[in-house]
Scaffold this active site. Structure first.
Site, PDB file in Angstrom:
ATOM      1  N   ILE A   7       0.848  -1.195   0.000  1.00  0.00           N
ATOM      2  CA  ILE A   7       0.000   0.000   0.000  1.00  0.00           C
ATOM      3  C   ILE A   7       0.880   1.239   0.000  1.00  0.00           C
ATOM      4  O   ILE A   7       1.753   1.384   0.858  1.00  0.00           O
ATOM      5  CB  ILE A   7      -0.931   0.039   1.231  1.00  0.00           C
ATOM      6  CG1 ILE A   7      -1.695  -1.283   1.390  1.00  0.00           C
ATOM      7  CG2 ILE A   7      -1.906   1.217   1.127  1.00  0.00           C
ATOM      8  CD1 ILE A   7      -2.506  -1.375   2.678  1.00  0.00           C
ATOM      9  N   GLY A   9       1.394   5.412   0.379  1.00  0.00           N
ATOM     10  CA  GLY A   9       0.803   6.565   1.043  1.00  0.00           C
ATOM     11  C   GLY A   9       0.030   6.214   2.295  1.00  0.00           C
ATOM     12  O   GLY A   9      -1.175   6.469   2.392  1.00  0.00           O
ATOM     13  N   SER A  11       0.641   7.200   5.516  1.00  0.00           N
ATOM     14  CA  SER A  11       0.742   8.095   6.665  1.00  0.00           C
ATOM     15  C   SER A  11      -0.605   8.646   7.109  1.00  0.00           C
ATOM     16  O   SER A  11      -0.819   8.916   8.293  1.00  0.00           O
ATOM     17  CB  SER A  11       1.697   9.256   6.358  1.00  0.00           C
ATOM     18  OG  SER A  11       1.231  10.005   5.249  1.00  0.00           O
ATOM     19  N   GLY A  13      -5.185   9.067   5.880  1.00  0.00           N
ATOM     20  CA  GLY A  13      -6.295   8.752   4.991  1.00  0.00           C
ATOM     21  C   GLY A  13      -6.571   7.282   4.771  1.00  0.00           C
ATOM     22  O   GLY A  13      -6.399   6.452   5.668  1.00  0.00           O
ATOM     23  N   GLY A  15      -5.041   5.019   3.092  1.00  0.00           N
ATOM     24  CA  GLY A  15      -3.899   4.121   3.248  1.00  0.00           C
ATOM     25  C   GLY A  15      -3.690   3.717   4.691  1.00  0.00           C
ATOM     26  O   GLY A  15      -3.462   2.541   4.990  1.00  0.00           O
ATOM     27  N   SER A 135     -11.155   8.365  -7.937  1.00  0.00           N
ATOM     28  CA  SER A 135     -12.056   9.330  -7.323  1.00  0.00           C
ATOM     29  C   SER A 135     -13.324   9.367  -8.147  1.00  0.00           C
ATOM     30  O   SER A 135     -13.313   9.025  -9.335  1.00  0.00           O
ATOM     31  CB  SER A 135     -11.405  10.717  -7.313  1.00  0.00           C
ATOM     32  OG  SER A 135     -12.325  11.721  -6.952  1.00  0.00           O
ATOM     33  N   TYR A 148      -6.885  18.169 -11.214  1.00  0.00           N
ATOM     34  CA  TYR A 148      -7.068  16.925 -10.447  1.00  0.00           C
ATOM     35  C   TYR A 148      -7.933  15.951 -11.232  1.00  0.00           C
ATOM     36  O   TYR A 148      -7.596  14.762 -11.356  1.00  0.00           O
ATOM     37  CB  TYR A 148      -7.704  17.247  -9.098  1.00  0.00           C
ATOM     38  CG  TYR A 148      -8.100  16.049  -8.284  1.00  0.00           C
ATOM     39  CD1 TYR A 148      -7.146  15.291  -7.618  1.00  0.00           C
ATOM     40  CD2 TYR A 148      -9.436  15.666  -8.164  1.00  0.00           C
ATOM     41  CE1 TYR A 148      -7.508  14.187  -6.848  1.00  0.00           C
ATOM     42  CE2 TYR A 148      -9.802  14.570  -7.400  1.00  0.00           C
ATOM     43  CZ  TYR A 148      -8.839  13.835  -6.751  1.00  0.00           C
ATOM     44  OH  TYR A 148      -9.202  12.742  -5.998  1.00  0.00           O
TER      45      TYR A 148
END
Length: 277
Positions: A7, A9, A11, A13, A15, A135, A148
């Site tokens: 996985i 990211g 740190s 959210g 993940g 998203s 984005y």
């Protein structure tokens, strides 16, 4: 059956919640962080079932090294989660080139670096499940988040094409498409280019203000999202697309209903572009 996860990211959210849930359920997890202290703390807490690794998805060499270290530590990988990313907000005309390039480097080229590093391993095993955290903004575009949107639309296309390429090899791909969740996405993780052009203040500017105002109050629960993804990888026939959250489900259905009606209305123009039969 125990799953071995990689996985990116972790740190904050999705993940973070997903890694913690997988460990709590008895799975094994290799998690990437950008800070050595965070990676070491994860390794300490995870014990024999996990390892924290330092890798910025913008760094190809670091990504390759992290994947190799994960395979060495866990023995093999079953699930790969392209989670690392962020949101760049601002009017399309005004977001600086350097920020556009950074957005695509993290949100598009970052997942590509991970995919290219893990696919030889998954192809050799003829199994695996790749989750691309895209998203609802990868299916629908909104004012003020066009850059984005572009990055997530790109990842959606990569995921769809990849699914067709690796499906015959026994590898699944799912594009996970969340709506608003209570993560740091709209807060400290985001970048904002405020509209200087008055023409965009009622469109891009207003939507950006709305996003900022409901940060921390979104209806989506990251823990429930993690549970959904944990359950997803245990399905025999997982979907290619998984909108997460009621707003994402409704938004996706509305988008494709609108597109279908529009295409049907103007089909006579599109059909007329071929050579006559």
């Amino acid at each position: 059956m125990t799953k071995h996860w990689f996985i990116t990211g972790v740190s904050t959210g999705f993940g973070k919640h997903l890694a913690e849930l997988a460990l709590a359920k008895g799975d094994k997890v290799a998690a990437t962080f950008r800070q050595r202290a965070q990676a070491d703390e994860f390794t300490r807490k995870a014990g024999p079932n996990g390892i924290g690794l330092v890798a910025d998805v913008a760094d190809e060499a670091a990504v390759k090294q992290a994947v190799a270290a994960a395979i060495e530590a866990l023995g093999h990988l079953d699930v790969v989660v392209n989670n690392a990313g962020y949101g760049s907000m601002g009017p399309i005309e005004e977001v600086p080139d350097a920020e556009v390039q950074r957005q695509f480097d993290i949100n598009v080229f970052g997942p590509l670096r991970v995919l290219r590093a893990v696919l030889p391993h998954l192809r050799q095993r003829k199994s695996g499940h790749i989750l691309n955290i895209t998203s609802i903004g990868g299916l629908r575009a909104f004012p003020g988040v066009g850059i984005y949107n572009g990055s997530k639309f790109a990842l959606e296309g990569i995921g769809e094409s990849l699914a067709a390429q690796v499906g015959p090899l026994g590898i699944h791909v799912t594009n996970v498409e969340p709506s608003g969740f209570r993560t740091d996405w709209a807060g400290r993780s985001a970048t904002y280019t405020e509209p200087a052009i008055a023409d965009y203040r009622a469109t891009a500017g207003q939507n950006m203000a709305n996003i900022q105002s409901y940060s921390g109050q979104q209806p989506g629960d990251p823990e429930r999202a993690a549970q959904a993804m944990f359950d997803l990888v245990r399905l025999e026939n997982p979907p290619l697309h998984l909108p997460l959250g009621k707003a994402a489900v409704k938004g996706a259905l509305d988008k494709f209903t609108t597109i279908k009606a529009e295409i049907e209305q103007y089909a006579h123009i599109g059909n007329g572009a071929d050579f006559p039969s």
